[in-house]
Scaffold this motif. Structure first.
Motif, PDB file in Angstrom:
ATOM      1  N   VAL A 185       4.501   7.674   1.304  1.00 23.28           N
ATOM      2  CA  VAL A 185       5.294   6.600   1.897  1.00 23.28           C
ATOM      3  C   VAL A 185       4.752   5.280   1.382  1.00 23.28           C
ATOM      4  N   LEU A 186       5.642   4.310   1.227  1.00 22.05           N
ATOM      5  CA  LEU A 186       5.259   2.972   0.790  1.00 22.05           C
ATOM      6  C   LEU A 186       5.118   2.084   2.016  1.00 22.05           C
ATOM      7  N   GLU A 187       4.049   1.304   2.073  1.00 22.23           N
ATOM      8  CA  GLU A 187       3.853   0.363   3.166  1.00 22.23           C
ATOM      9  C   GLU A 187       4.411  -0.986   2.733  1.00 22.23           C
ATOM     10  N   LEU A 188       5.363  -1.490   3.503  1.00 23.44           N
ATOM     11  CA  LEU A 188       6.016  -2.761   3.203  1.00 23.44           C
ATOM     12  C   LEU A 188       5.547  -3.820   4.183  1.00 23.44           C
ATOM     13  N   GLN A 189       5.469  -5.054   3.700  1.00 30.00           N
ATOM     14  CA  GLN A 189       5.094  -6.164   4.570  1.00 30.00           C
ATOM     15  C   GLN A 189       6.060  -7.312   4.355  1.00 30.00           C
ATOM     16  N   GLY A 190       6.538  -7.883   5.457  1.00 30.64           N
ATOM     17  CA  GLY A 190       7.417  -9.041   5.385  1.00 30.64           C
ATOM     18  C   GLY A 190       6.611 -10.311   5.194  1.00 30.64           C
TER      19      GLY A 190
ATOM     20  N   PHE B  86       6.923   1.399   7.078  1.00 30.30           N
ATOM     21  CA  PHE B  86       6.717   2.431   6.056  1.00 30.30           C
ATOM     22  C   PHE B  86       8.064   3.046   5.704  1.00 30.30           C
ATOM     23  N   ILE B  87       8.266   3.312   4.397  1.00 29.34           N
ATOM     24  CA  ILE B  87       9.463   4.029   3.968  1.00 29.34           C
ATOM     25  C   ILE B  87       9.029   5.203   3.090  1.00 29.34           C
TER      26      ILE B  87
ATOM     27  N   ASN C  91       0.854  -1.182   0.000  1.00 32.93           N
ATOM     28  CA  ASN C  91       0.000   0.000   0.000  1.00 32.93           C
ATOM     29  C   ASN C  91       0.895   1.239   0.000  1.00 32.93           C
ATOM     30  N   TYR C  92       0.268   2.384  -0.018  1.00 34.31           N
ATOM     31  CA  TYR C  92       0.977   3.650   0.124  1.00 34.31           C
ATOM     32  C   TYR C  92       0.072   4.603   0.894  1.00 34.31           C
ATOM     33  N   LYS C  93       0.670   5.624   1.469  1.00 30.79           N
ATOM     34  CA  LYS C  93      -0.106   6.632   2.193  1.00 30.79           C
ATOM     35  C   LYS C  93       0.501   7.997   1.917  1.00 30.79           C
TER      36      LYS C  93
END
Length: 132
Positions: free
Chosen positions: A20-25, A46-47, A6-8
């Motif tokens: 920001v990009l939402e990252l998931q492991g 988030f990055i 996702n992104y926000k």
């Protein structure tokens, strides 16, 4: 490996916005301390990015090398969405690039390579198994 899920949109102090990009492991199995039952979960982080919204949308589903790691930080208050409970957090989840993940174990392995040298007198020199 992590995936962009996702992104926000966020705002800077000067009022301008960025994404920001939402990252998931990957999936992890965690055992409940209360019930002893297992549940599936995944770490998220988030990055910040320099991308526009259209690019962020296109990146959803992209896999990236690296992982999400726990990092200690200054304490902050956090409200659990599901329960409304306010708790104090002492850590955050951050993205760690594959180079950083790999370099730590490799460096320690290289530094301890002397310890990995076999002691030849412990091995058979004639190929015949002899019990000690």
């Amino acid at each position: 490996m992590v995936r962009i899920i996702n992104y926000k949109e966020r705002n800077k102090e000067d009022g301008t916005s960025f994404f920001v990009l939402e990252l998931q492991g990957g999936i992890e199995m965690i055992q409940s301390k209360e019930t002893g039952n297992f549940y599936a979960t995944a770490k998220k982080a988030f990055i910040p990015s320099t991308f526009d919204e259209q690019t962020c949308v296109a990146l959803i589903g992209t896999d990236m090398p690296g992982s999400i790691s726990k990092e200690e930080c200054e304490p902050f208050d956090y409200v659990v969405k599901e329960t409304g409970e306010e708790i104090t957090m002492y850590h955050r989840w951050v993205y760690v690039s594959e180079e950083k993940v790999i370099s730590k174990p490799l460096n320690s392995a290289i530094n301890s390579q002397k310890n990995l040298e076999p002691e030849l007198k412990q091995f058979s020199q004639n190929g015949i198994l002899e019990h000690a």
